[in-house]
Design an enzyme around this catalytic site. Structure first.
Site, PDB file in Angstrom:
ATOM      1  N   ASP A  98      -1.344  -0.345   9.342  1.00  0.00           N
ATOM      2  CA  ASP A  98      -0.061  -0.815   8.828  1.00  0.00           C
ATOM      3  C   ASP A  98       0.476  -1.809   9.858  1.00  0.00           C
ATOM      4  O   ASP A  98       0.028  -1.831  11.017  1.00  0.00           O
ATOM      5  CB  ASP A  98       0.917   0.339   8.581  1.00  0.00           C
ATOM      6  CG  ASP A  98       2.030  -0.099   7.616  1.00  0.00           C
ATOM      7  OD1 ASP A  98       2.203  -1.320   7.415  1.00  0.00           O
ATOM      8  OD2 ASP A  98       2.729   0.769   7.057  1.00  0.00           O
TER       9      ASP A  98
HETATM   10  C1  BGC Z   1       4.689  -1.556   5.222  1.00  0.00           C
HETATM   11  C2  BGC Z   1       3.409  -1.841   4.454  1.00  0.00           C
HETATM   12  C3  BGC Z   1       3.244  -3.327   4.254  1.00  0.00           C
HETATM   13  C4  BGC Z   1       3.272  -4.001   5.610  1.00  0.00           C
HETATM   14  C5  BGC Z   1       3.145  -5.512   5.518  1.00  0.00           C
HETATM   15  C6  BGC Z   1       4.763  -2.368   6.504  1.00  0.00           C
HETATM   16  O1  BGC Z   1       6.018  -2.242   7.110  1.00  0.00           O
HETATM   17  O2  BGC Z   1       4.767  -0.187   5.525  1.00  0.00           O
HETATM   18  O3  BGC Z   1       3.431  -1.198   3.200  1.00  0.00           O
HETATM   19  O4  BGC Z   1       2.068  -3.584   3.570  1.00  0.00           O
HETATM   20  O5  BGC Z   1       4.498  -3.728   6.251  1.00  0.00           O
HETATM   21  O6  BGC Z   1       4.287  -6.054   4.984  1.00  0.00           O
END
Ligand code: BGC
Length: 850
Positions: free
Chosen positions: A223
């Site tokens: 993530d």
């Molecule tokens: C979120 C993800 C997302 C990523 C990129 C993170 O903060 O938890 O779901 O894909 O950011 O934006």
């Protein structure tokens, strides 16, 4: 590409080249490697649309109904089709890897990302997620199953340690990921949180079961920012650190491998997985990617989205058959509620995308009636006072006079380095320029009413706000969070009241210093002066009284449903409950439409004849809802999650960690399973949803005996007893076993010796315990009888043994329940599970069904 060919490519790289590939090159891209013919891979959120690499309102995307609405359709074919549409959008935007689906569960209704997750049930979540994966990847774009695992709430998500037992993990939280991997997902995203002490980017679950037992062959992508340390993550089965170019791996991994602290073989495996992904999406070499033809989808994306709105909309209540409304018998309709015009089409956070157009419910209803009835609109509530980013409807760019705002980047002396016209006062990613020290948003606003307006500036670090050349706000707001959503996407607002005159244009200017570490977003927002609630309510009541039917649209706010924080209340905000009650009293033909991504309490639900749950329906909201209201389409939705009558009844509510731990003390009893256990009755059970016809459930036939691990079919006979063609989602639930002491438990063949049933395995039977083990949809004409064949997976009756770390089947009698929701199961049967498969196919009374 064969594994051997990938092996040859790997041999062409030296350690430095390999390590370089393992951290992103930028926010959304990986590094290319010309030596291999490898181009950069482009990632994008997901899941309700494909944003692309720009966070820019001018770069629009089709907006699907939110994932909860997709799961509510219980329609894998439709979800696969929508996955195809996402793939088409991804390709249009040059995206190789879509960061979707989100496979975490609706564990608590307070979860801030509830709208982005499918369901409270692992089977429905897994099947819906797998269908989306198939659709996306059928279009040659990678799907990313996220967030692996137990990221079911937002509070302290970067650090929380979720304490959950092995059985619960396997049966509930890992199960949807297992289904996605089985469906062939090309990427998995590790979550921010910890599970049982391990941060997920370094956790053992990435190895087992993900890569070992399940055979996942793609990369584990972190993530965003979740790789926060070097050695533990590098040694673990974490493969790609995103975003880049900075990361602990970019800084230290090369040296760590040279010093023998991380084995080269570990690095090779990571790169190999990345190359597999690149090959699958056509980023490696010149080979074209096999892609399913998508012509049908591309030609009519908006039509598909409109269909999806109706398919996911759940008719919770329809007393006296008020719905569908017959347009021929309507002379006037009162449409009420701020959400009828400012409909929420999606939730907030990284999932957010920018629609080119939105059809609000008022517009959909007006278009559907096409002048045959008079449509009156009344908000019914005064403005809620919360500042919203400036939009084109009442602002002009002072430089070119066009609707919108002027955004400028200034250097330390205030000299303009860059200027551009934008359509919104919310600038998440301004252009990046060396020497830029300040971002400025400038607009001419023309208020539509006199009074004290709230003007606000959003963003971290030093901000100022001026009105007509006078500084009205000046301060520095220190960053108080590491969470990327709070830092970059949804910074807090600081506001000030300013007296403005209706029709008099005035210039407002927001500035934010681009201090390092203060995120990227800057917002210029405003809210009109507070109105008179009593007068608004009276106007709504009068409009409802004078109309043949009233449609009230109520819902949640941007502030309450967003990534990065959990909700603290289940109530509808801002006097909406009182509005519904007053309108329903004024007009007995009142339809309430709920525009919310997660459960809200509905204290008035017995006072309104018709109640539709539209979720966050995506950009075609109004047309899709009008199709349902006027009966062009049946509402196809069934609840993917149980709705509570009152907050205090919710059996699993807590999302706030204690001493940094969030304990899943309820074990596998999540959602309806928790409700059944607690004995409380919800407002609406999981699975509930009415169509426009009625059904009688007449018979359930199951094999008498099945062997452990054997799939079996249950046949449910039902009849359309109404007057129109309909679709019914037939659900099958299985009880816990009543073990027969004579037979041993059957373990999965690879596991250790089977144990004796009853020795240490089965817990006491809980008569209320049952869980969804299969579902299917049938369609029938009025009076027609149909047989729904529900396939039950061979593993459905099994239970994970935490003691022996394997699936085990307890022989004995299992009760089967067939029906239309977890709380409405008119049919029953029994099946005996034996340790050895029966010699001949189980005797069914199939003939009786024909
Ligand atoms: C979120 C993800 C997302 C990523 C990129 C993170 O903060 O938890 O779901 O894909 O950011 O934006």
């Amino acid at each position: 590409m064969t594994e051997e060919e990938i092996g040859h490519l790997l041999e062409k790289l030296d350690l430095r080249q390999k390590v370089r590939l393992l951290t992103g090159a930028s926010n959304w891209r990986t590094h290319p490697e010309p030596a291999l013919g490898l181009r950069a891979l482009t990632f994008s959120d997901g899941p309700a649309g494909v944003r692309g690499v720009a966070w820019d309102e001018r770069d629009t995307s089709l907006v699907l109904p939110s994932p909860s609405a997709l799961a509510a359709s219980w329609d894998e074919e439709l979800v696969t089709e929508l996955g195809g549409l996402l793939a088409e959008e991804a390709r249009r935007k040059g995206v190789d890897v879509l960061l979707a689906p989100t496979l975490n569960l609706h564990r608590s209704p307070l979860g801030g990302r509830h709208f982005e997750c499918f369901s409270e049930d692992p089977l429905l979540t897994g099947r819906t997620g797998a269908a989306l994966v198939r659709g996306i990847q059928g279009g040659g774009v990678a799907a990313t199953a996220k967030h692996f695992v137990a990221n079911d709430a937002e509070t302290d998500r970067l650090t929380v340690d979720v304490r959950v037992d092995e059985r619960t993990l396997r049966e509930v939280y890992l199960a949807p990921f297992e289904a996605a991997v089985e469906a062939g997902a090309w990427a998995v995203m590790s979550a921010y949180n910890r599970v049982n002490g391990y941060t997920m980017a370094a956790g053992p679950l990435l190895t087992e079961p993900l890569k070992g037992e399940w055979g996942f062959s793609g990369p584990v992508v972190s993530d965003w920012g979740a790789v926060r340390s070097l050695l533990d993550t590098a040694r673990a089965a974490q493969d790609l650190a995103m975003p880049g170019p900075e990361s602990p791996w970019a800084d230290g991994l090369f040296a760590a491998v040279q010093q023998g602290l991380v084995p080269v073989a570990r690095i090779d495996d990571k790169v190999r997985r990345l190359l597999r992904l690149a090959d699958r999406v056509g980023a490696l070499g010149e080979r074209p990617v096999a892609r399913r033809p998508l012509a049908a989808v591309a030609a009519d994306g908006r039509g598909l989205l409109r269909r999806a709105v109706a398919a996911g909309t759940v008719l919770l209540r329809n007393e006296g058959g008020l719905l569908p409304l017959d347009p021929a018998r309507l002379r006037s309709v009162a449409v009420i509620g701020p959400h009828a015009t400012a409909v929420r089409i999606q939730g907030g956070g990284s999932a957010e995308v920018f629609p080119a157009s939105v059809v609000p419910p008022l517009a959909g209803i007006t278009a559907a009636l096409d002048g045959s009835a008079e449509v009156t609109y009344v908000p019914g509530l005064p403005p809620d006072g919360r500042p919203r980013p400036l939009d084109r409807s009442w602002t002009r760019d002072p430089r070119d006079g066009e609707p919108g705002v002027l955004v400028r980047l200034l250097d330390a002396d205030g000299t303009e380095l860059h200027a551009e016209h934008r359509l919104s006062g919310r600038i998440v990613e301004p252009a990046r320029l060396p020497g830029a020290e300040t971002v400025e948003i400038r607009a001419l606003i023309r208020p539509d009413r006199d009074g004290d307006w709230t003007l606000a500036v959003g963003g971290w670090g030093p901000v100022t706000l001026s009105v007509a050349g006078r500084t009205v706000l000046n301060g520095t707001f220190p960053l108080d969070s590491d969470d990327p959503t709070r830092v970059h996407v949804a910074p807090p607002y600081r506001s000030v009241r300013v007296g403005l005159t209706a029709g008099t244009e005035v210039e407002v200017v927001a500035r934010r210093g681009l201090a390092p570490g203060t995120g990227v977003a800057t917002v210029l927002a405003a809210a009109p002066p507070p109105g008179d609630p009593a007068a608004e309510l009276a106007a709504a009541v009068a409009a409802a009284r004078d109309a043949d039917a009233a449609v009230v649209v109520v819902g949640t706010t941007e502030e309450s449903e967003s990534e990065g924080r959990d909700r603290d209340s289940l109530a509808l905000p801002d006097g909406q409950d009182a509005l519904v009650r007053a309108v329903a009293r004024a007009n007995p033909r009142t339809v309430v439409i709920l525009n919310a991504g997660a459960p809200v309490t509905l204290p008035w639900r017995a006072e309104v004849p018709a109640l539709l749950l539209a979720w966050f329906p995506g950009q075609e909201a109004g047309d899709g809802l009008a199709d349902v209201l006027f009966g062009h389409t049946e509402p196809g939705g069934r609840l993917p999650t149980t709705w509570a009558a009152a907050r205090e009844d919710v059996p699993v509510l807590r999302t706030r960690p204690e001493e940094n731990s969030l304990v899943y003390a309820e074990g596998p009893y999540v959602g309806y399973r928790a409700w059944l256990r607690s004995g409380a009755t919800p407002a609406y059970w999981f699975g509930h949803g009415l169509g426009y016809t009625t059904w009688s459930y007449d018979a359930l036939e199951a094999p008498d005996r099945v062997g452990a691990g054997e799939p079996f079919d249950v046949r449910i006979r039902l009849r359309n007893t109404g007057t129109r063609r309909g679709r019914e989602v037939v659900q099958l639930y299985l009880s816990e076993p009543e073990p027969s002491q004579a037979e041993p438990s059957q373990a999965e063949s690879s596991g250790p010796e089977p144990s004796k049933a009853g020795s240490s395995g089965p817990e006491p039977v809980d008569p209320s315990a049952r869980r969804l083990v299969g579902y299917t949809a049938v369609v029938a004409e009025p009076g027609e009888e149909v047989v729904a064949v529900v396939r039950v997976d061979g593993r459905a009756p099994a239970r994970w043994s935490t003691e022996r770390h394997r699936w085990e089947w307890t022989p004995g009698n299992y009760a089967l329940y067939g029906g239309r929701s977890a709380g409405d199961l008119p049919l029953g049967g029994t099946i005996t599970l034996s340790v050895t498969p029966p010699r001949s196919p189980g005797p069914t009374t199939e003939s009786a069904l024909h």
